[in-house]
Design an enzyme around this catalytic site. Sequence first.
Site, PDB file in Angstrom:
ATOM      1  N   ARG A  90      51.319  36.868  34.134  1.00 50.62           N
ATOM      2  CA  ARG A  90      50.041  36.197  34.404  1.00 50.62           C
ATOM      3  C   ARG A  90      48.982  37.182  34.866  1.00 50.62           C
ATOM      4  O   ARG A  90      47.785  36.919  34.704  1.00 50.62           O
ATOM      5  CB  ARG A  90      50.218  35.151  35.511  1.00 50.62           C
ATOM      6  CG  ARG A  90      50.912  33.897  35.067  1.00 50.62           C
ATOM      7  CD  ARG A  90      50.966  32.888  36.181  1.00 50.62           C
ATOM      8  NE  ARG A  90      49.666  32.792  36.831  1.00 50.62           N
ATOM      9  CZ  ARG A  90      49.446  32.218  37.997  1.00 50.62           C
ATOM     10  NH1 ARG A  90      50.433  31.679  38.659  1.00 50.62           N
ATOM     11  NH2 ARG A  90      48.234  32.180  38.508  1.00 50.62           N
ATOM     12  N   CYS A 134      49.738  29.799  41.653  1.00 48.90           N
ATOM     13  CA  CYS A 134      50.940  30.146  42.420  1.00 48.90           C
ATOM     14  C   CYS A 134      51.131  29.171  43.578  1.00 48.90           C
ATOM     15  O   CYS A 134      50.170  28.786  44.246  1.00 48.90           O
ATOM     16  CB  CYS A 134      50.818  31.563  42.967  1.00 48.90           C
ATOM     17  SG  CYS A 134      50.972  32.803  41.696  1.00 48.90           S
ATOM     18  N   ASP A 158      47.318  39.451  48.475  1.00 46.26           N
ATOM     19  CA  ASP A 158      47.965  39.635  47.167  1.00 46.26           C
ATOM     20  C   ASP A 158      48.825  40.903  47.104  1.00 46.26           C
ATOM     21  O   ASP A 158      49.498  41.139  46.102  1.00 46.26           O
ATOM     22  CB  ASP A 158      46.908  39.668  46.044  1.00 46.26           C
ATOM     23  CG  ASP A 158      46.392  38.272  45.713  1.00 46.26           C
ATOM     24  OD1 ASP A 158      46.858  37.302  46.340  1.00 46.26           O
ATOM     25  OD2 ASP A 158      45.522  38.152  44.822  1.00 46.26           O
ATOM     26  N   ARG A 190      46.526  24.741  49.123  1.00 48.14           N
ATOM     27  CA  ARG A 190      45.335  25.445  48.629  1.00 48.14           C
ATOM     28  C   ARG A 190      44.225  24.421  48.403  1.00 48.14           C
ATOM     29  O   ARG A 190      43.904  24.042  47.281  1.00 48.14           O
ATOM     30  CB  ARG A 190      45.675  26.227  47.340  1.00 48.14           C
ATOM     31  CG  ARG A 190      46.740  27.287  47.594  1.00 48.14           C
ATOM     32  CD  ARG A 190      47.063  28.095  46.371  1.00 48.14           C
ATOM     33  NE  ARG A 190      46.135  29.176  46.146  1.00 48.14           N
ATOM     34  CZ  ARG A 190      46.280  30.083  45.167  1.00 48.14           C
ATOM     35  NH1 ARG A 190      47.302  30.021  44.350  1.00 48.14           N
ATOM     36  NH2 ARG A 190      45.391  31.048  45.020  1.00 48.14           N
ATOM     37  N   LYS A 229      41.618  40.920  37.089  1.00 47.99           N
ATOM     38  CA  LYS A 229      41.887  39.540  36.639  1.00 47.99           C
ATOM     39  C   LYS A 229      41.005  38.528  37.377  1.00 47.99           C
ATOM     40  O   LYS A 229      40.384  37.670  36.757  1.00 47.99           O
ATOM     41  CB  LYS A 229      43.365  39.207  36.870  1.00 47.99           C
ATOM     42  CG  LYS A 229      43.685  37.740  36.686  1.00 47.99           C
ATOM     43  CD  LYS A 229      45.124  37.416  36.982  1.00 47.99           C
ATOM     44  CE  LYS A 229      45.436  37.190  38.435  1.00 47.99           C
ATOM     45  NZ  LYS A 229      45.194  35.846  38.971  1.00 47.99           N
ATOM     46  N   ASN A 230      40.955  38.626  38.693  1.00 50.97           N
ATOM     47  CA  ASN A 230      40.256  37.582  39.446  1.00 50.97           C
ATOM     48  C   ASN A 230      38.734  37.660  39.282  1.00 50.97           C
ATOM     49  O   ASN A 230      38.049  36.658  39.444  1.00 50.97           O
ATOM     50  CB  ASN A 230      40.650  37.627  40.923  1.00 50.97           C
ATOM     51  CG  ASN A 230      42.060  37.088  41.135  1.00 50.97           C
ATOM     52  OD1 ASN A 230      42.636  36.477  40.225  1.00 50.97           O
ATOM     53  ND2 ASN A 230      42.634  37.318  42.299  1.00 50.97           N
TER      54      ASN A 230
HETATM   55  C1  UD1 Z   1      41.823  33.697  45.419  1.00 54.77           C
HETATM   56  C2  UD1 Z   1      42.619  34.521  44.432  1.00 54.77           C
HETATM   57  C3  UD1 Z   1      44.010  34.803  44.964  1.00 54.77           C
HETATM   58  C4  UD1 Z   1      43.938  35.423  46.364  1.00 54.77           C
HETATM   59  C5  UD1 Z   1      43.027  34.616  47.278  1.00 54.77           C
HETATM   60  C6  UD1 Z   1      42.778  35.324  48.604  1.00 54.77           C
HETATM   61  C7  UD1 Z   1      41.703  33.880  42.292  1.00 54.77           C
HETATM   62  C8  UD1 Z   1      41.875  33.113  41.050  1.00 54.77           C
HETATM   63  N1  UD1 Z   1      42.689  33.780  43.200  1.00 54.77           N
HETATM   64  O1  UD1 Z   1      42.520  32.451  45.565  1.00 54.77           O
HETATM   65  O2  UD1 Z   1      44.663  35.694  44.074  1.00 54.77           O
HETATM   66  O3  UD1 Z   1      45.235  35.437  46.915  1.00 54.77           O
HETATM   67  O4  UD1 Z   1      41.747  34.406  46.657  1.00 54.77           O
HETATM   68  O5  UD1 Z   1      42.254  36.592  48.392  1.00 54.77           O
HETATM   69  O6  UD1 Z   1      40.718  34.575  42.495  1.00 54.77           O
HETATM   70  N2  UD1 Z   1      40.554  27.371  51.707  1.00 54.77           N
HETATM   71  C9  UD1 Z   1      40.209  26.178  52.304  1.00 54.77           C
HETATM   72  N3  UD1 Z   1      39.371  25.338  51.613  1.00 54.77           N
HETATM   73  C10 UD1 Z   1      38.874  25.659  50.382  1.00 54.77           C
HETATM   74  C11 UD1 Z   1      39.240  26.877  49.794  1.00 54.77           C
HETATM   75  C12 UD1 Z   1      40.090  27.717  50.485  1.00 54.77           C
HETATM   76  O7  UD1 Z   1      40.623  25.852  53.404  1.00 54.77           O
HETATM   77  O8  UD1 Z   1      38.111  24.860  49.823  1.00 54.77           O
HETATM   78  C13 UD1 Z   1      41.465  28.290  52.435  1.00 54.77           C
HETATM   79  C14 UD1 Z   1      42.791  28.508  51.702  1.00 54.77           C
HETATM   80  O9  UD1 Z   1      43.728  27.508  52.024  1.00 54.77           O
HETATM   81  C15 UD1 Z   1      43.199  29.875  52.217  1.00 54.77           C
HETATM   82  C16 UD1 Z   1      41.847  30.597  52.400  1.00 54.77           C
HETATM   83  O10 UD1 Z   1      40.865  29.575  52.440  1.00 54.77           O
HETATM   84  O11 UD1 Z   1      43.812  29.767  53.466  1.00 54.77           O
HETATM   85  C17 UD1 Z   1      41.503  31.567  51.310  1.00 54.77           C
HETATM   86  O12 UD1 Z   1      41.595  30.938  50.051  1.00 54.77           O
HETATM   87  P1  UD1 Z   1      40.706  31.376  48.814  1.00 54.77           P
HETATM   88  O13 UD1 Z   1      40.061  32.686  49.121  1.00 54.77           O
HETATM   89  O14 UD1 Z   1      39.836  30.235  48.422  1.00 54.77           O
HETATM   90  O15 UD1 Z   1      41.812  31.604  47.725  1.00 54.77           O
HETATM   91  P2  UD1 Z   1      41.797  31.197  46.218  1.00 54.77           P
HETATM   92  O16 UD1 Z   1      40.401  31.134  45.689  1.00 54.77           O
HETATM   93  O17 UD1 Z   1      42.695  30.027  46.030  1.00 54.77           O
END
Ligand code: UD1
Length: 417
Positions: A397, A117, A305, A122, A22-23
């Site tokens: 989802r 979620c 996850d 985030r 999915k991701n």
């Molecule tokens: C993606 C996945 C989600 C998974 C996560 C971690 C998708 C659609 N979702 O979520 O299923 O749980 O990776 O493997 O692919 N962060 C910041 N600033 C940013 C972006 C992220 O501080 O601009 C922090 C977040 O708060 C978190 C960490 O980085 O603590 C990792 O987040 P991230 O890998 O970006 O997760 P998602 O892309 O939201």
Amino acid sequence: MSSYIINGNKKLNGEVKISGAKNAALGILAAALLTDEDVTIENIPDVRDINIMLEVIMGLGVSVSRVDRNTVIINSKNMKTTVVDDMKLRNIRAGYYFVGALLGKCKSAKVRLPGGCDIGARPIDLHLKGFNSLKANAYIEDDFIITQADELIGSNIYLDVVSVGATINIMLAACLSQGITTIENVAKEPHVVDVANFLNSMGANIKGAGTDIIKIKGVKSLHSTNYSIIPDQIEAGTYMILSAITAGDITVKNVIPKHLESIIAKLLDMGNNVIVYDEAVRVIGNEKQFATSIKTMPYPGFPTDLQPQISCTLSIAKGDSVIVESIFDNRFKYVNEIKKMGAVIEINSNTLNIVGVEKLNGSNMTATDLRAGAALVLSALSAKGTSKIANIEYIERGYEDFENKLKELGADIKKEE
Ligand code: UD1
């Protein structure tokens, strides 16, 4: 709102075929907008997040033909806007990929802030930092991410936090930029590598995906491709954990075992037997799980996850376990639900202290998010008695054919509308 009714306490056995990731698919669907030519994508999972993403793409005037359940052809030649204002974006996380893709292709984007979620803060500051480094002007205003650039210019970007979303989004924006972009401290998840491979198959020049540094040499244009998405690491891990929690014997097929190493290591620690084949992994669940300690980490560490699924399994292990959630700050909402089944778990900030009990007992519960929902189903399948799990839309989802795949393994589960 729909629910699952589950009669548990059965060992689940058999084979399950894992769907496309999915991701990875979410990033790849956005990436497909970077060319005006036909893009054929195979092994797309038929799950709600993907279908929302496809509907939003169609809303931009892009042609989407569903060749079969898991194959789409996308052509964005007639895309009519770079404003993505669909309220459905509030239900998924990956809407932010429209920003990188549209900025890359059209040098401008206005995209509704993503939902997804509720597992803690985030932020998307790193995405914006990346776009701004490429000489775009990117900011948030009134629930929208807004960005535009005269030209995107390659740059050196260091990500303070390892972020899957920021890594993929910056890759999307940088493919068609001028010069070379270097992104350091990037995410190495299999789906990051898959999006990079997909972009390269369209003519992009991306090197280093899967390592800590990604180098992107901007190209003038991208072209048509035919690409098959990798299997879903998290779906595979969920069925592997299912085998452990039900003391079953499940072979997950159509997987890349390398992507499952951290999960295999923990399942072995917990006393299970794991046999690895070329494209399959068989987990023979031990009658009794053993306690262990786990800290969620970016790939190749243990994935956040799968944290709810493994924590629920440890709630019936022999001994005390400690789980540290180091990626998200509110990923324990399901704990109150699992306690209704008799689990003994204490939350201390980002740590769970789990005291293993003999058996869980069926209960009425509510899914609090996608992976937590799956964890409750796994728990209910191992528990004595009947459980009802509400809000299963969350689970739909991200898990293709969840109910049917479980039934094939011998589960007593039915959906109630
Ligand atoms: C993606 C996945 C989600 C998974 C996560 C971690 C998708 C659609 N979702 O979520 O299923 O749980 O990776 O493997 O692919 N962060 C910041 N600033 C940013 C972006 C992220 O501080 O601009 C922090 C977040 O708060 C978190 C960490 O980085 O603590 C990792 O987040 P991230 O890998 O970006 O997760 P998602 O892309 O939201």
